[in-house]
Motif scaffolding. Structure first.
Motif, PDB file in Angstrom:
ATOM      1  N   ILE A 160       2.840  -5.449   7.418  1.00 42.98           N
ATOM      2  CA  ILE A 160       2.876  -5.160   6.141  1.00 42.98           C
ATOM      3  C   ILE A 160       2.990  -3.628   6.114  1.00 42.98           C
ATOM      4  O   ILE A 160       2.843  -2.927   5.204  1.00 42.98           O
ATOM      5  CB  ILE A 160       2.131  -5.702   4.996  1.00 42.98           C
ATOM      6  N   ILE A 170       0.296 -12.132  -6.409  1.00 45.85           N
ATOM      7  CA  ILE A 170      -0.657 -10.831  -5.877  1.00 45.85           C
ATOM      8  C   ILE A 170      -1.709 -10.363  -7.063  1.00 45.85           C
ATOM      9  O   ILE A 170      -2.901 -10.096  -6.837  1.00 45.85           O
ATOM     10  CB  ILE A 170       0.028  -9.934  -5.330  1.00 45.85           C
ATOM     11  N   THR A 188       1.675  -0.897  -2.164  1.00 46.45           N
ATOM     12  CA  THR A 188       1.584  -2.599  -2.325  1.00 46.45           C
ATOM     13  C   THR A 188       0.658  -2.973  -1.073  1.00 46.45           C
ATOM     14  O   THR A 188       0.078  -3.905  -1.323  1.00 46.45           O
ATOM     15  CB  THR A 188       2.881  -3.500  -2.248  1.00 46.45           C
ATOM     16  N   SER A 189       1.090  -2.597   0.208  1.00 47.25           N
ATOM     17  CA  SER A 189       0.337  -3.120   1.307  1.00 47.25           C
ATOM     18  C   SER A 189      -0.914  -2.804   1.323  1.00 47.25           C
ATOM     19  O   SER A 189      -1.923  -3.528   1.662  1.00 47.25           O
ATOM     20  CB  SER A 189       0.905  -2.349   2.705  1.00 47.25           C
ATOM     21  N   ILE A 198      -2.792 -13.906  -0.573  1.00 45.60           N
ATOM     22  CA  ILE A 198      -2.428 -12.527  -0.373  1.00 45.60           C
ATOM     23  C   ILE A 198      -1.438 -12.430   0.471  1.00 45.60           C
ATOM     24  O   ILE A 198      -0.448 -11.527   0.586  1.00 45.60           O
ATOM     25  CB  ILE A 198      -3.874 -11.811  -0.227  1.00 45.60           C
ATOM     26  N   ASP A 242       6.043   0.676  -1.118  1.00 46.06           N
ATOM     27  CA  ASP A 242       5.661  -0.546  -0.011  1.00 46.06           C
ATOM     28  C   ASP A 242       4.124  -0.286   0.408  1.00 46.06           C
ATOM     29  O   ASP A 242       3.579  -1.098   0.312  1.00 46.06           O
ATOM     30  CB  ASP A 242       6.590  -0.653   0.998  1.00 46.06           C
ATOM     31  N   ARG A 276       4.743 -10.806  -7.392  1.00 45.94           N
ATOM     32  CA  ARG A 276       3.979  -9.830  -7.801  1.00 45.94           C
ATOM     33  C   ARG A 276       2.812 -10.154  -8.753  1.00 45.94           C
ATOM     34  O   ARG A 276       1.587  -9.699  -8.712  1.00 45.94           O
ATOM     35  CB  ARG A 276       5.000  -8.790  -8.609  1.00 45.94           C
ATOM     36  N   ALA A 288      -2.862  -5.201  -1.060  1.00 45.77           N
ATOM     37  CA  ALA A 288      -3.110  -6.354  -0.477  1.00 45.77           C
ATOM     38  C   ALA A 288      -4.188  -6.161   0.490  1.00 45.77           C
ATOM     39  O   ALA A 288      -5.118  -7.342   0.696  1.00 45.77           O
ATOM     40  CB  ALA A 288      -1.905  -6.503   0.337  1.00 45.77           C
ATOM     41  N   SER A 338       2.157 -10.775  -0.444  1.00 46.22           N
ATOM     42  CA  SER A 338       2.532  -9.572  -0.085  1.00 46.22           C
ATOM     43  C   SER A 338       3.668  -9.279   0.688  1.00 46.22           C
ATOM     44  O   SER A 338       4.499  -8.348   0.602  1.00 46.22           O
ATOM     45  CB  SER A 338       1.212  -8.734   0.549  1.00 46.22           C
TER      46      SER A 338
END
Lengths: 388, 388
Positions: free
Chosen positions: B339, B244, B188-189, B224, B185, B241, B192, B228
């Protein structure tokens, strides 16, 4: 979202006075250039002189072929092919709008083929080679300056057909918004409608999970609406002209279709109208698109309501999305009227006595359209909605 | 609107299972390939095996160099340069995120240069030649898969510096959203935030008449934010996914900066933080950007109010646009917190005892930033706003 390939190698050279760079851009591709253009407007306003001066300065030898008309004709394409073969042309420069660019594209691959160039438009042959091409854009509309397609009309039988390949995307597009100051209002409007339609053909899809490209489409459509009105009010408004010009390229350079299945039914129907009546493509689209929308909106009322809300600011009626959807169709008609376009055959002074013939010709290779697949009856029904 | 050149030739191959096409894509560039990657995750989840199988099937010979770390290091770049020279490498494949791609770019032009590759990062040399490069993207964030830049950290002195050229844009980028399902995670954040920041660096401009690109920027930022959050809730949500991943490329492929003067001050300031503390670039940006915004928003309250309204849906207070603008800054901090990102040095567990040193290093080549030009005092003031 669909898998996709996005591969757009056109170099965009955008802004004031950029046409003076054409010689430098062309040099790397060879020495012998075909300069292809339309009528007299590029000579009247000095663009022709600036282009030729830049080519001479780069020591390029130039063969000319003018005379491209709207809905460009196969006969002139064949003339261009002969010229290219005769002079062993290395590179083609199209100075004009979509018609000139499409004509130049067809000349490019026709000159590298021994048979009849129309074979590529009937699907008999695939494009595997072409003379490379660059563009100096004078009419923002068709998006052909960065697209993979060309549309040509064969005079015999009045067939308007398309061909395409990654190979025929222009190497560069020089885009100076100032050269569009002198466009007649009607041409500005037809161009706006053409590019708006390019976005809509992509927007109306059954593909789910494409909210990002939906939003990019909506941004582009809002820009076209706002800036075409500005440009008609103030023809020398650089900002408006520049935003329209760039929006017209983005509308058709492939980006807005990424991950989506596109529709293109309205374009096919319009081609039948403009093949017979020689109406400007953009004006034909202003007639066809609202009719197509009325005929198909029930397929996805939510998408049409989203369009109405996000593009035209129509309030979402969550208890009656159909009302929102229909209001969106009224708004698009209103927009076309505001910029002086016809929204019916009657507005355009066209009789409705050849609808059956057009429906038949449009579907002679079978039904078409991906949002809703249309057969001959459907096309006839849509054409009937265009009458008044 | 500024004149611009937009020339992005990276071929995007997007969607499920696309990594199996890498061998076919590479073949045209030669026989000897350097496969460059980071840690073990590409081996753990099978991506490495699929890539190597595709390369073998295309009869390519492969030299490997793994071990790229976040904030990629000059020492590994030099190792890659030596390998390329020793094996006469034709093409480099970067399998990873921005760090791997940036490392590969630097190896590419470093291998075609006889001197110290760091010369390109100090501005002593301009890039004129490179080994071509392709990407298999595993972390949507940096946008390096279709950009012209690279950022490398020199261990000695902890200098994090950039270099760039049209020549180092990847030939292709293979982007399969499924390979991002297993991202932690936090990554991912950070990704973003990085891509969001790439849009903001372009959005905050003093250029007038850029409403079209403003709207494209806003669409990208909204995407975004929305996707996200979805991806963190549902890591295997293909749509989230995919959106993004594509938004991350568009954020940094040059499109959103067309016609605008970009800023880039927040990136420069963040580079000083991540050079010293080795915090993830995206997390550093989540700390710096809100502070930068608070320090500069008075330069153009209307633009900050537009940002708040169009990106975060904050109601426009026409009688007090400053309130709207400030609410937008609060919202962006809230988004970063939602996030899981730090929005202050304290959140990130970083002491505030080296602010003066960072401000000094950031400005050692003079003031920077185009929306507001920042000198050493300004940078120090912004850094002070990042403390808690």
């Amino acid at each position: 979202m669909q898998n996709f390939i996005y591969d757009n190698k056109t170099r965009i050279i955008f802004g004031k006075d950029t046409e003076t760079q054409v010689g430098e851009e062309v040099k790397q591709y060879g020495k012998k250039v075909l300069l292809h253009y339309g009528g007299g407007s590029i000579k009247k306003y000095g663009l022709y002189d600036r282009v030729v001066a830049s080519l001479k300065e780069a020591d390029l030898s130039v063969v000319e072929l003018g005379g491209v008309k709207p809905n460009p004709r196969l006969s002139l394409v064949n003339e261009g092919i002969d010229l290219c073969k005769e002079h062993d042309i290395d590179f083609i420069i199209a100075v004009g709008g979509g018609s000139v660019i499409d004509s130049a594209k067809a000349i490019g691959f026709g000159a590298k083929y021994e048979g009849d160039v129309w074979d590529f438009f009937t699907g008999k042959e695939q494009i595997t080679n072409t003379i490379p091409l660059g563009v100096i854009l004078t009419i923002p509309a068709a998006g052909s300056e960065a697209s993979t397609g060309t549309v040509i009309t064969k005079e015999e039988g009045l067939y308007k057909r398309s061909a395409g390949s990654l190979l025929i995307r222009p190497k560069f597009a020089i885009m100076n918004p100032e050269v569009t100051y002198t466009l007649p209002d009607y041409q500005t409007s037809c161009g706006a409608c053409d590019m708006f339609a390019h976005v809509m053909e992509r927007y109306f899809t059954n593909e789910s999970d494409v909210d990002f490209t939906d939003q990019l489409c909506e941004a582009t459509m809002r820009t076209i609406i706002k800036q075409s009105k500005s440009a008609i009010e103030h023809p020398n408004d650089y900002a408006a002209r520049a935003e329209i010009m760039w929006a017209g390229t983005i509308a058709h350079n492939g980006l807005l279709g990424t991950g989506r299945i596109e529709d293109w039914a309205s374009h096919v129907i319009e081609h039948e109208i403009s093949a017979i009546y020689d109406i400007a493509h953009g004006a034909g689209l202003a007639i066809v698109f609202p009719a197509w929308m009325k005929y198909v909106y029930k397929k996805d009322v939510k998408r049409f309501a989203q369009f109405a809300n996000r593009v035209f600011g129509v309030e979402l009626d969550l208890n009656n999305l159909e009302r929102t959807a229909l209001e969106g169709i009224e708004r698009i008609k209103l927009f076309f009227k505001q910029i002086g376009l016809p929204t019916s055959l009657k507005d355009a002074g066209i009789d409705s006595d050849r609808l059956e013939e057009m429906a038949k010709k449009a579907t002679e290779n079978g039904p078409f359209g991906n949002f809703v697949n249309l057969d001959e009856d459907d096309v006839l029904n849509i054409l009937k909605l265009t009458v008044e």
